[in-house]
Design a protein around this motif. Sequence first.
Motif, PDB file in Angstrom:
ATOM      1  N   PRO A   1      32.803 -14.609  10.729  1.00  8.62           N
ATOM      2  CA  PRO A   1      31.865 -13.644  10.641  1.00  8.62           C
ATOM      3  C   PRO A   1      32.097 -12.756  11.578  1.00  8.62           C
ATOM      4  CG  PRO A   1      31.281 -15.859  12.128  1.00  8.62           C
ATOM      5  CD  PRO A   1      32.416 -16.029  11.096  1.00  8.62           C
ATOM      6  N   ASN A   2      31.508 -11.687  11.467  1.00  3.17           N
ATOM      7  CA  ASN A   2      31.512 -10.590  12.372  1.00  3.17           C
ATOM      8  C   ASN A   2      30.198  -9.883  12.693  1.00  3.17           C
ATOM      9  OD1 ASN A   2      34.559  -9.157  12.912  1.00  3.17           O
ATOM     10  ND2 ASN A   2      34.369  -9.879  10.668  1.00  3.17           N
ATOM     11  N   LYS A   3      30.258  -8.945  13.655  1.00  5.19           N
ATOM     12  CA  LYS A   3      28.841  -8.320  13.885  1.00  5.19           C
ATOM     13  C   LYS A   3      28.287  -7.711  12.463  1.00  5.19           C
ATOM     14  CE  LYS A   3      26.831  -4.602  16.751  1.00  5.19           C
ATOM     15  NZ  LYS A   3      27.107  -3.607  17.640  1.00  5.19           N
ATOM     16  N   PRO A   4      26.897  -7.842  12.079  1.00  7.20           N
ATOM     17  CA  PRO A   4      26.409  -7.400  11.013  1.00  7.20           C
ATOM     18  C   PRO A   4      26.691  -5.903  10.824  1.00  7.20           C
ATOM     19  CG  PRO A   4      25.068  -9.288  11.806  1.00  7.20           C
ATOM     20  CD  PRO A   4      25.997  -8.830  13.032  1.00  7.20           C
ATOM     21  N   SER A   5      26.241  -5.354   9.838  1.00  5.22           N
ATOM     22  CA  SER A   5      26.343  -4.000   9.542  1.00  5.22           C
ATOM     23  C   SER A   5      25.185  -3.126  10.246  1.00  5.22           C
ATOM     24  CB  SER A   5      26.236  -3.666   7.789  1.00  5.22           C
ATOM     25  OG  SER A   5      25.056  -4.089   7.573  1.00  5.22           O
ATOM     26  N   ALA A   6      24.105  -4.045  10.533  1.00  7.07           N
ATOM     27  CA  ALA A   6      23.122  -3.352  11.169  1.00  7.07           C
ATOM     28  C   ALA A   6      22.147  -4.509  11.918  1.00  7.07           C
ATOM     29  CB  ALA A   6      21.980  -2.809  10.178  1.00  7.07           C
TER      30      ALA A   6
END
Length: 326
Positions: free
Chosen positions: A163-168
């Motif tokens: 996972p990564n930081k979500p788009s928003a």
Amino acid sequence: MSVNFKKYPKVDFHAHYIPQAYLEGMMECFGGNPDRFPQPTWSAEKHIAFNKEMGIVYSLISVSSPHLGFFGSPEYNKNLARLCNEQGNDIVKAYPNDFGLMASIPLPDVEAAIDEIAYCCDTLNCVGFTLPTNTKGKYITDPDFIPVWEVLNRYGATVTFHPNKPSAVPSGVAEALPIPMMEFFFDTTRTVTDLIIKGYITKYNNIKFVLPHVGALLGFIVDRLDSYKTILVQTGAVESDFDMNSIMSRFYADTAGSSSAKQIPAMRQVLDDSHFLYASDFPFTPDAVIEEQGTGLFEATYMTDELREMFFYKNAEAFLGKKLVK
């Protein structure tokens, strides 16, 4: 119990390395770690010492978050991916009995990603690939990435997700929390659900998919997702033969995180016991926490001697096709 968690043999399916190229790129592009999370120190020697202390005989290592596609220009990210993969390969060559490499690809640059897959499969000694849930808000289910999936399928690749930081991220709520604490689980869940609904899991059936952190929230919401089948068929999102539980059963899941008490019992209703793979998430999870979480799994009320063997090393050996525990 005569043998404790630390003495029990284990294969670690989710651990990380931090190559020098990655550290330099993070400082150059972000001035440090952008995930509101302390950056641990890492070396192969430190990792091997940790493994010996914890009874881990072999670790699959990958680059963590932020994904390489977040760093700079497409050319910068392409070169960074190559450097990270080659430095990871050097580690595996130096310690072949201790590590296996899960390579990274420089999404969202499709052409560069395809080139890197071929290089890693044909030239480097990688086990598979760790894909980001998204890169700069472009998710791996984007139609632009279909050529990447086709190449991964052609190679019969093992694919894990990170996972990564979500788009928003909503403002004004949970702003003091490290991004991995909740947002990583949300992004994993939405991304894998999208892969399922869009048919990627069934279409690219030569790929072996491994979910991080016991599938995040999927074990808890699979029944809810399945209950929407009628609506999804009516809207044309899925075909009439769509079977959520059947698709979910294809996944493997690593056990990284505090998963033994609630997540694993929920996911055991979805996945066969042969599809669970022990994971530490070293070095981003502190040693003491890894021991605490591993002991919780090792001593869980549902654990039997047979299940311990499966979860901690036999499933991984079967997956990788080689004997690792002597």
